[in-house]
Design an enzyme around this catalytic site. Structure first.
Site, short mmCIF file in Angstrom:
data_model
loop_
_atom_site.label_atom_id
_atom_site.label_comp_id
_atom_site.label_asym_id
_atom_site.label_seq_id
_atom_site.Cartn_x
_atom_site.Cartn_y
_atom_site.Cartn_z
N ASP A 50 -7.88 -5.63 0.08
CA ASP A 50 -8.39 -6.45 -1.03
C ASP A 50 -8.06 -7.93 -0.89
OD1 ASP A 50 -9.72 -4.51 -2.53
OD2 ASP A 50 -7.83 -3.73 -3.28
N HIS A 76 0.84 -1.20 0.00
CA HIS A 76 0.00 0.00 0.00
C HIS A 76 0.87 1.24 0.00
CE1 HIS A 76 -3.23 2.78 0.90
NE2 HIS A 76 -4.04 1.81 0.51
C1 SDX Z 1 -6.38 -0.23 -3.06
O1 SDX Z 1 -4.60 4.25 -2.22
C2 SDX Z 1 -5.57 3.68 -1.60
O2 SDX Z 1 -6.00 4.09 -0.56
C3 SDX Z 1 -6.15 2.47 -2.30
C4 SDX Z 1 -7.13 1.60 -1.48
C5 SDX Z 1 -8.43 2.34 -1.21
O3 SDX Z 1 -9.09 1.98 -0.24
O4 SDX Z 1 -8.82 3.19 -2.02
O5 SDX Z 1 -6.53 1.18 -0.28
C6 SDX Z 1 -7.53 0.33 -2.30
O6 SDX Z 1 -6.20 0.15 -4.18
C7 SDX Z 1 -5.45 -1.22 -2.37
C8 SDX Z 1 -4.25 -1.62 -3.23
C9 SDX Z 1 -4.65 -2.72 -4.22
N1 SDX Z 1 -3.57 -3.08 -5.14
C10 SDX Z 1 -2.88 -4.22 -5.05
O7 SDX Z 1 -3.07 -5.03 -4.14
C11 SDX Z 1 -1.91 -4.47 -6.16
C12 SDX Z 1 -0.60 -4.96 -5.59
N2 SDX Z 1 0.02 -3.91 -4.86
C13 SDX Z 1 1.04 -3.15 -5.44
O8 SDX Z 1 1.10 -3.06 -6.82
C14 SDX Z 1 1.45 -1.89 -4.69
O9 SDX Z 1 1.75 -2.25 -3.38
C15 SDX Z 1 0.51 -0.68 -4.72
C16 SDX Z 1 0.06 -0.34 -6.13
C17 SDX Z 1 -0.73 -0.91 -3.86
C18 SDX Z 1 1.28 0.54 -4.16
O10 SDX Z 1 2.27 0.83 -5.03
P1 SDX Z 1 3.40 1.94 -4.85
O11 SDX Z 1 3.20 2.76 -3.66
O12 SDX Z 1 3.51 2.66 -6.15
O13 SDX Z 1 4.68 1.05 -4.61
P2 SDX Z 1 5.59 0.38 -5.70
O14 SDX Z 1 4.79 -0.37 -6.68
O15 SDX Z 1 6.50 1.44 -6.26
O16 SDX Z 1 6.39 -0.64 -4.81
C19 SDX Z 1 7.45 -0.23 -3.92
C20 SDX Z 1 8.30 -1.46 -3.65
C21 SDX Z 1 8.79 -2.09 -4.94
O17 SDX Z 1 10.00 -2.77 -4.61
P3 SDX Z 1 11.40 -2.16 -5.06
O18 SDX Z 1 11.34 -2.03 -6.57
O19 SDX Z 1 11.52 -0.83 -4.39
O20 SDX Z 1 12.38 -3.17 -4.60
O21 SDX Z 1 7.53 -2.46 -3.00
C22 SDX Z 1 7.39 -3.60 -3.83
C23 SDX Z 1 7.73 -3.11 -5.23
O22 SDX Z 1 8.18 -4.12 -6.04
N3 SDX Z 1 6.00 -4.02 -3.77
C24 SDX Z 1 5.58 -5.24 -4.07
C25 SDX Z 1 4.19 -5.19 -3.89
N4 SDX Z 1 3.83 -3.97 -3.48
C26 SDX Z 1 4.95 -3.27 -3.42
N5 SDX Z 1 6.21 -6.34 -4.48
C27 SDX Z 1 5.46 -7.43 -4.71
N6 SDX Z 1 4.11 -7.45 -4.56
C28 SDX Z 1 3.47 -6.35 -4.15
N7 SDX Z 1 2.16 -6.36 -4.00
#
Ligand code: SDX
Length: 381
Positions: A318, A267
């Site tokens: 989720d 998140h």
């Molecule tokens: C919702 O914003 C809100 O409030 C949203 C929400 C709401 O109520 O409205 O809470 C609802 O949208 C929840 C999120 C649902 N999405 C997912 O579950 C999809 C999987 N999650 C990720 O893609 C990610 O964690 C996000 C999109 C939720 C957040 O992304 P960010 O802040 O842009 O972070 P990032 O993708 O740049 O990741 C930062 C690091 C990376 O590693 P490094 O490259 O720095 O080594 O964290 C890692 C990422 O690879 N990472 C993950 C991960 N989430 C972050 N690695 C593997 N799996 C994951 N899910």
């Protein structure tokens, strides 16, 4: 040199950028706390109803008994949608995703709203529209599901709550009270979450002085993606792909090694646990055991453990929502539309807040393309 080092004011994905001031909800990452207008979301989900939460978001205070009764009566009266909505939904291909059904549904409802002609800045009209949107969301999703199966829409029942209305239309049967109660709590958890992507998009839309329905349609389109609300459907597909408990650990380790995004984890705002996930995980695991899908709870345990130890990343709302809804017997492609049924309350509260002190939302960007390119007429290129 990285883009952020070259441009110190640039924050990719607007991370950490403060885009506004709100009194609707607060995310306290350090303590994994979420409050709606001062109330802890755990209290609202465990002691209140989704209708009370929606009232709180829209009117700024919890309703007393008389106010809640009146609100529910209005919701029941506004629940039906114009026949033209069903006519439009019947034209859609059978494999239309229910999020597109929701988008079309609200786009068609808009011109039939009695306040359609009211100016975008008429806040009393916006509040009336917000209540109608809240009332109609579960009908559009529930009857939209019937229509795509070739069934006729059902007439919503006045005595049902929003959760019950959705379940009744989805299945055609009187909803089980326990199922309705779990769904109701999840609607409260999903109702509002600050400047998330769909809410921000909604605010951007209405800040142009477009109308609230356009904001809602924008919100639905933005919520749909798997990095946002669409993650609940993708998380369930992932759990089903894993299939058996013994596959879970090799699957997740391989996924991490190949840099896959694990759906339902991570998140932008919570660096520790998502309080909604803390609440829903307990319910989801109990439901999985009770409804003969206990292997999903075990798979979830393994994914959570590996993600925590290997990445320090926790489930967001989720993830437990996915297998909770599965255990409740809800078709997977209705999970994100359920998020819509809840989040229309938060989106509408933000529309009202945005318009109470409006300024066009228009960030800057850095141009890295060329200048002074000579124009060559088309036949000479
Ligand atoms: C919702 O914003 C809100 O409030 C949203 C929400 C709401 O109520 O409205 O809470 C609802 O949208 C929840 C999120 C649902 N999405 C997912 O579950 C999809 C999987 N999650 C990720 O893609 C990610 O964690 C996000 C999109 C939720 C957040 O992304 P960010 O802040 O842009 O972070 P990032 O993708 O740049 O990741 C930062 C690091 C990376 O590693 P490094 O490259 O720095 O080594 O964290 C890692 C990422 O690879 N990472 C993950 C991960 N989430 C972050 N690695 C593997 N799996 C994951 N899910």
């Amino acid at each position: 040199m990285s883009a952020t080092a070259t441009y110190p004011n640039y924050s990719p994905g607007l991370e950490g950028v403060i885009g506004g001031i709100t009194t609707i909800s607060d995310i306290i990452s350090e303590t994994s706390t979420l409050v709606y207008r001062g109330y802890n979301v755990h209290d609202l989900a465990s002691k209140g109803s989704f209708e009370e939460t929606a009232y709180l978001l829209l009117y700024g205070k919890l309703p007393n008994r008389a106010e809640l009764d009146a609100f529910k009566k209005t919701l029941a009266e506004e629940r039906e949608v114009p026949e033209q909505v069903y006519t439009a939904l019947k034209q859609l291909p059978a494999d239309t995703h229910p999020m597109d059904i929701a988008k079309v549904g609200f786009a068609v409802v808009a011109p039939y709203d009695p306040d359609y002609a009211a100016p975008a800045t008429d806040q009393a009209a916006n509040l009336r529209k917000a209540v109608r949107i809240l009332a109609k969301a579960s009908t559009i999703v529930g009857n939209g599901h019937r229509i795509r199966q070739g069934l006729e829409p059902l007439k919503p029942k006045a005595e049902h709550t929003i959760a019950q209305n959705f379940l009744y239309l989805m299945s055609g049967n009187e909803p089980d009270p326990e199922v309705a109660h779990v769904l109701d709590s999840s609607l409260t958890l999903y109702a509002e979450h600050g400047y998330n992507a769909s809410t921000f998009a909604c605010r951007v839309t209405v800040a142009t002085l477009s109308d609230i329905y356009s904001g809602i349609v924008t919100g639905i389109g933005t919520l749909r993606g798997p990095l946002h609300g669409g993650a609940n459907e993708e998380a369930m597909k992932m759990i089903m792909e894993i299939g058996a408990v013994e596959n879970a650990e090799p699957w997740i380790r391989d996924a991490l090694a190949t840099k896959k995004k694990i759906m339902g984890f991570g998140h932008r705002e919570y660096k520790k646990r998502d309080p909604r996930a803390i609440y829903l995980t307990v319910i989801a695991k109990e439901l999985a055991v009770k409804n003969n899908v206990s292997h999903f709870a075990q798979i979830a345990d393994i994914l959570e453990n590996v993600m925590e130890t290997e990445k320090g990343i926790y489930p967001n709302v989720d993830f437990p929502a996915a297998y909770a809804y599965y255990a409740l017997g809800i078709p997977i492609d209705l999970y994100t539309p359920i998020f819509v049924i809840a989040r229309v309350s938060g989106w509408s509260a933000h529309v009202l807040e945005q318009l109470s002190n409006n300024r066009l939302i228009r960030p800057a960007c850095i141009y890295e393309g060329p200048h002074s390119v000579e124009f060559v007429p088309v036949d000479q290129r």
